[in-house]
Design an enzyme around this catalytic site. Sequence first.
Site, mmCIF file in Angstrom:
data_model
loop_
_atom_site.group_PDB
_atom_site.id
_atom_site.type_symbol
_atom_site.label_atom_id
_atom_site.label_comp_id
_atom_site.label_asym_id
_atom_site.label_seq_id
_atom_site.Cartn_x
_atom_site.Cartn_y
_atom_site.Cartn_z
ATOM 1 N N ALA A 295 105.064 -35.325 14.043
ATOM 2 C CA ALA A 295 105.018 -34.812 14.884
ATOM 3 C C ALA A 295 105.326 -36.278 15.748
ATOM 4 O O ALA A 295 105.475 -35.875 17.166
ATOM 5 C CB ALA A 295 103.508 -35.062 16.151
ATOM 6 N N GLY A 297 108.307 -37.096 16.903
ATOM 7 C CA GLY A 297 109.622 -36.848 17.774
ATOM 8 C C GLY A 297 108.616 -35.848 18.828
ATOM 9 O O GLY A 297 109.941 -36.526 20.322
ATOM 10 N N ASP A 298 108.022 -34.597 18.448
ATOM 11 C CA ASP A 298 107.777 -34.286 20.230
ATOM 12 C C ASP A 298 107.252 -34.955 20.544
ATOM 13 O O ASP A 298 107.317 -35.283 21.971
ATOM 14 C CB ASP A 298 106.736 -32.940 19.017
ATOM 15 C CG ASP A 298 107.738 -32.029 18.279
ATOM 16 O OD1 ASP A 298 108.640 -32.238 18.107
ATOM 17 O OD2 ASP A 298 106.780 -31.171 17.071
ATOM 18 N N ALA A 299 105.584 -35.873 19.987
ATOM 19 C CA ALA A 299 105.906 -37.383 20.317
ATOM 20 C C ALA A 299 106.267 -37.496 21.773
ATOM 21 O O ALA A 299 106.139 -37.628 22.984
ATOM 22 C CB ALA A 299 104.542 -37.769 20.133
ATOM 23 N N GLY A 302 107.684 -36.062 24.199
ATOM 24 C CA GLY A 302 106.252 -35.616 25.422
ATOM 25 C C GLY A 302 106.394 -36.896 26.292
ATOM 26 O O GLY A 302 105.913 -36.730 27.368
#
Length: 346
Positions: A295, A297-299, A302
Amino acid sequence: MSVSEGVLLGIGNPLLDISAAVPESLLQKYDVKPNNAILAEDKHMPLYQELVDEHSVEYIAGGATQNGIRVAQWMLQETPRATTFLGCVGVDFFGKKLEDAAQKDQVNVHYMKIQEKPTGTCAVLINKENRSLVANISAAGSFSIDFLKQEDSQALIQKAKYFYMAGFFLTSSPESALYLAEYAHSNNKTFAMNLAAPFICQFFYDKVMSLMPYVTYVFGNETEARAFAETSKWETSDIVEIAKKISQLPKAENNKFRVAVITQGPDNTVVAIGDEIHQFPVTPIPKEEMVDTNAAGDAFVGGFLSQLVSGKPLAVSVAAGHYAAGVVIRHSGCTFPATHSFDPTK
């Protein structure tokens, strides 16, 4: 600096991560390889209920866009419900768990709910140091543009100033993505998109390109960027050149600039704004502290968006992205402590 409620709206495929420590025999039973990520087939369907019935499970609100929005909200915790998330779930136990999990993170979730399909789920199977993912998209793939046009959805859209979508949503409702992107452009708001995965760049390239004129921020990692370049027939694998070319793709009228942000794991994050290139070093994470990079990349997105919507400069947004990714990498799944310690002034 606090932000207004609902300033950032994400749209995507919501999945409930059902995480459990399991014996190797369960992996063998369902023909799941260690450290692999697959889409569920018919043979995997009993797995989800078996996890709930026979193992100690943790429920985490998941899916790429929702992960990014949850991290942004965590970084914006002085404003509860600074973020909104739209997606499609089933009317079932897992859908209620997903909604509860996202709301616990102070995200204002506004789900389209359907009877015909169950809520999308992702089995997270932890065996010693290995972690395997089995995703069943199900209801998440049934989002309808009609839901966007309903009065309560419109109120949330009008309140938002920034929009974010991971490319996976183009497999579900590309017409909804285009609707939001065109709305953002027409109303002088900001639309951001994540390339998400090489297969999105390869097999949904036309859908990505239909959005691109309206996109102000494009995120991706080096693998996704190279896949996009290859599909675009750019004949270069140089990340700086690819970032420049993405930034310079045709824009809709009055879209003055586009920012391409390409992460490269432990290597420099590359940001292109036309011909202007910035490179930001990443603080190394000791290998023994790394738990799960899935995760990251998502973090990063964000963290970046949390500072963008707060009006902070580019360097602070990137630093926040690096910080958030560094925290999430040290945890299993897209999870994080109750509070963050990011200081935008440093």
